[in-house]
Design an enzyme around this catalytic site. Structure first.
Site, mmCIF file in Angstrom:
data_model
loop_
_atom_site.group_PDB
_atom_site.id
_atom_site.type_symbol
_atom_site.label_atom_id
_atom_site.label_comp_id
_atom_site.label_asym_id
_atom_site.label_seq_id
_atom_site.Cartn_x
_atom_site.Cartn_y
_atom_site.Cartn_z
ATOM 1 N N ASP A 76 -30.298 -31.061 -20.081
ATOM 2 C CA ASP A 76 -29.665 -29.741 -20.262
ATOM 3 C C ASP A 76 -30.767 -28.872 -21.188
ATOM 4 O O ASP A 76 -31.250 -29.514 -22.178
ATOM 5 C CB ASP A 76 -28.521 -29.518 -20.685
ATOM 6 C CG ASP A 76 -27.468 -30.096 -19.768
ATOM 7 O OD1 ASP A 76 -27.805 -30.339 -18.502
ATOM 8 O OD2 ASP A 76 -26.309 -30.022 -19.845
ATOM 9 N N ARG A 117 -35.099 -28.580 -13.341
ATOM 10 C CA ARG A 117 -33.991 -27.812 -12.833
ATOM 11 C C ARG A 117 -34.097 -26.443 -13.386
ATOM 12 O O ARG A 117 -34.040 -26.124 -14.574
ATOM 13 C CB ARG A 117 -32.504 -28.656 -13.417
ATOM 14 C CG ARG A 117 -31.376 -27.508 -13.063
ATOM 15 C CD ARG A 117 -30.158 -27.944 -13.908
ATOM 16 N NE ARG A 117 -29.952 -29.175 -14.234
ATOM 17 C CZ ARG A 117 -29.326 -29.709 -15.337
ATOM 18 N NH1 ARG A 117 -29.117 -28.985 -16.144
ATOM 19 N NH2 ARG A 117 -29.080 -30.920 -15.433
HETATM 20 C C1 LIG Z 1 -26.248 -27.713 -11.941
HETATM 21 C C2 LIG Z 1 -26.456 -26.558 -13.127
HETATM 22 C C3 LIG Z 1 -26.825 -27.076 -14.305
HETATM 23 C C4 LIG Z 1 -27.198 -26.137 -15.421
HETATM 24 N N1 LIG Z 1 -27.697 -26.430 -16.247
HETATM 25 C C5 LIG Z 1 -27.710 -25.404 -17.594
HETATM 26 C C6 LIG Z 1 -28.571 -25.791 -18.734
HETATM 27 O O1 LIG Z 1 -29.085 -26.693 -18.653
HETATM 28 N N2 LIG Z 1 -28.959 -24.575 -19.322
HETATM 29 C C7 LIG Z 1 -28.351 -23.507 -19.080
HETATM 30 O O2 LIG Z 1 -28.699 -22.626 -20.144
HETATM 31 N N3 LIG Z 1 -27.834 -23.007 -18.196
HETATM 32 C C8 LIG Z 1 -27.436 -24.102 -17.191
HETATM 33 N N4 LIG Z 1 -26.825 -23.787 -15.943
HETATM 34 C C9 LIG Z 1 -25.958 -22.476 -16.144
HETATM 35 C C10 LIG Z 1 -26.999 -21.488 -15.584
HETATM 36 O O3 LIG Z 1 -27.871 -20.958 -16.750
HETATM 37 C C11 LIG Z 1 -26.011 -19.957 -15.168
HETATM 38 O O4 LIG Z 1 -25.368 -19.665 -16.403
HETATM 39 C C12 LIG Z 1 -24.935 -20.209 -14.341
HETATM 40 O O5 LIG Z 1 -25.393 -21.111 -13.260
HETATM 41 C C13 LIG Z 1 -24.457 -18.773 -13.625
HETATM 42 O O6 LIG Z 1 -25.773 -18.289 -13.010
HETATM 43 P P1 LIG Z 1 -25.838 -18.190 -11.302
HETATM 44 O O7 LIG Z 1 -27.557 -18.469 -11.146
HETATM 45 O O8 LIG Z 1 -24.892 -18.955 -10.529
HETATM 46 O O9 LIG Z 1 -25.790 -16.979 -11.050
HETATM 47 P P2 LIG Z 1 -24.940 -15.649 -11.135
HETATM 48 O O10 LIG Z 1 -25.608 -14.459 -10.702
HETATM 49 O O11 LIG Z 1 -24.183 -15.413 -12.476
HETATM 50 O O12 LIG Z 1 -23.838 -15.893 -10.364
HETATM 51 C C14 LIG Z 1 -24.026 -15.697 -8.486
HETATM 52 C C15 LIG Z 1 -22.565 -16.102 -8.119
HETATM 53 O O13 LIG Z 1 -21.849 -17.431 -8.438
HETATM 54 C C16 LIG Z 1 -20.712 -17.319 -8.689
HETATM 55 N N5 LIG Z 1 -20.495 -17.585 -10.044
HETATM 56 C C17 LIG Z 1 -21.569 -17.758 -10.907
HETATM 57 N N6 LIG Z 1 -20.898 -18.436 -12.172
HETATM 58 C C18 LIG Z 1 -19.735 -18.284 -12.154
HETATM 59 C C19 LIG Z 1 -18.388 -18.524 -12.874
HETATM 60 N N7 LIG Z 1 -18.731 -19.047 -14.068
HETATM 61 N N8 LIG Z 1 -17.406 -18.640 -12.544
HETATM 62 C C20 LIG Z 1 -17.170 -18.082 -11.216
HETATM 63 N N9 LIG Z 1 -18.337 -17.672 -10.270
HETATM 64 C C21 LIG Z 1 -19.410 -17.775 -10.596
HETATM 65 C C22 LIG Z 1 -20.085 -15.965 -8.547
HETATM 66 O O14 LIG Z 1 -19.801 -15.878 -6.911
HETATM 67 C C23 LIG Z 1 -21.391 -15.129 -8.535
HETATM 68 O O15 LIG Z 1 -21.321 -13.782 -7.884
HETATM 69 C C24 LIG Z 1 -26.409 -24.689 -15.216
HETATM 70 C C25 LIG Z 1 -26.054 -24.210 -13.717
HETATM 71 C C26 LIG Z 1 -26.071 -25.156 -12.895
HETATM 72 C C27 LIG Z 1 -25.586 -24.692 -11.409
#
Ligand SMILES: Cc1cc2nc3c(=O)[nH]c(=O)nc-3n(C[C@H](O)[C@H](O)[C@H](O)COP(=O)(O)OP(=O)(O)OC[C@H]3O[C@@H](n4cnc5c(N)ncnc54)[C@H](O)[C@@H]3O)c2cc1C
Length: 303
Positions: free
Chosen positions: A130, A180
């Site tokens: 991560d 990732r």
């Molecule tokens: C597999 C995976 C590993 C990750 N690893 C890391 C990492 O190592 N370091 C790091 O900084 N971040 C990590 N993240 C988190 C990432 O940085 C984002 O904060 C998170 O994925 C939300 O952003 P999004 O790309 O989904 O887009 P967004 O624009 O935030 O969300 C898009 C849509 O997804 C849904 N959604 C998103 N988040 C939520 C929530 N919390 N609750 C409910 N619905 C939601 C909603 O429908 C929203 O409209 C990871 C995410 C994933 C999926």
């Protein structure tokens, strides 16, 4: 903005005490956390596998400040890899380097991760690292670069929000890294990180193209269907087969989209966190979405 304020407030010990001690927050914890032990999480992975979806197991924990804590986390991860070997589930394992003591002893952290990668290789699984707060990026890149030659399956998360990420990836290009790509979950100052959603999405699109051209088996980790559609278009244009890249999502978020993508032949992995150290993880999930925050505050108030 609301999310950043929440992440700031969530660091206060008094807020943590209230959240941890309230039984009313349990349903919110259960939505995002697969259980308190490895067996519960492996059961979730089995269910996902039954629906054609892979897993990414994450033992919750971060910011370890004593060597014993890092040793214990490393030992727990080794036990987890052994269970993966025994149960033959389709899952990788994700780890935060501060959980393995990055903040106190980088050498020991590398040793822990090396051992974990070696055991994972034997068990037929792979380790993912991560990405944490921006203050750890240099050290995280160092650790990754040190080990990736011996363990080419090692995957590193990078954050599209960070201004430096395109340069970091250029520096890794000769390794054809397994990356990732995420938007970034931490509150960072504007000198370091893009703040506007449109800017972060634009950088995410740019980096998606970069990864399909210069990386190995890119993992596009988002629930944003526009960005996933973009990745699918890039894959199609560059004639990258379905089994040479994947979409990753978090447990408890957009299950409908996870299932729909898997049905269409897209390789999907779901990140399944488990364990008792759920507080910082949960706070980040709540900060990501104002609707979560109101739901959570209502739960906390018992209404
Ligand atoms: C597999 C995976 C590993 C990750 N690893 C890391 C990492 O190592 N370091 C790091 O900084 N971040 C990590 N993240 C988190 C990432 O940085 C984002 O904060 C998170 O994925 C939300 O952003 P999004 O790309 O989904 O887009 P967004 O624009 O935030 O969300 C898009 C849509 O997804 C849904 N959604 C998103 N988040 C939520 C929530 N919390 N609750 C409910 N619905 C939601 C909603 O429908 C929203 O409209 C990871 C995410 C994933 C999926």
């Amino acid at each position: 903005m609301i999310g950043r304020a929440w992440l700031w407030a969530a660091q206060k010990p008094a807020v943590e005490r209230i959240v941890r001690n309230s039984a009313l927050t349990r349903p919110v914890v259960d939505r995002f956390v697969a259980g308190s032990d490895a067996e519960a999480a492996i059961q979730v992975i089995k269910e996902l596998n039954g629906r054609g979806i892979g897993g990414i197991l994450d033992l919750l924990g971060e910011g370890v400040t004593d060597p014993t804590g890092a040793d214990e986390a490393a030992a727990s991860y080794l036990r987890l890899v052994k269970r993966i070997d025994e149960t033959r589930v389709d899952t990788t394992v994700s780890v935060k380097l501060t959980q393995l003591g990055l903040a106190i002893d980088k050498g020991a952290c590398i040793d822990h991760l090396r051992r974990l990668c070696a055991e994972a290789q034997v068990a037929g699984t792979a380790i993912e690292v991560d990405m944490e707060q921006s203050s750890y990026v240099d050290d995280t890149l160092d650790v990754f670069s040190t080990l990736v030659a011996d363990f080419p399956d090692l995957r590193l998360a990078v954050q599209a929000c960070l201004r430096r990420t395109p340069i970091d990836l250029e520096r890794l290009a000769h390794l054809k890294p397994r990356i990732r790509l995420v938007k970034g979950a931490y509150a960072e100052p504007r000198e370091i990180a893009l703040q506007r959603r449109a800017e972060i999405d634009a950088q995410f699109r740019f980096l998606t193209g970069w990864l399909f051209r210069h990386g190995t088996h890119p993992a596009i980790a988002t629930h944003d269907h526009h960005l996933i559609s973009h990745a699918r278009l890039v894959a199609e244009r560059l004639q990258v087969p379905d089994d040479a890249w994947e979409v990753q999502m978090l447990y408890g978020i957009r299950r409908d989209l996870q299932a729909a993508l898997a049905r269409r032949g897209v390789k999907v992995r779901v990140y399944v966190p488990f364990g008792s150290a759920w507080y910082p993880y949960l706070m980040r999930r709540i900060a990501e979405r104002p609707a979560n925050l109101w739901f959570f505050l209502r739960a906390l108030a018992g209404r």
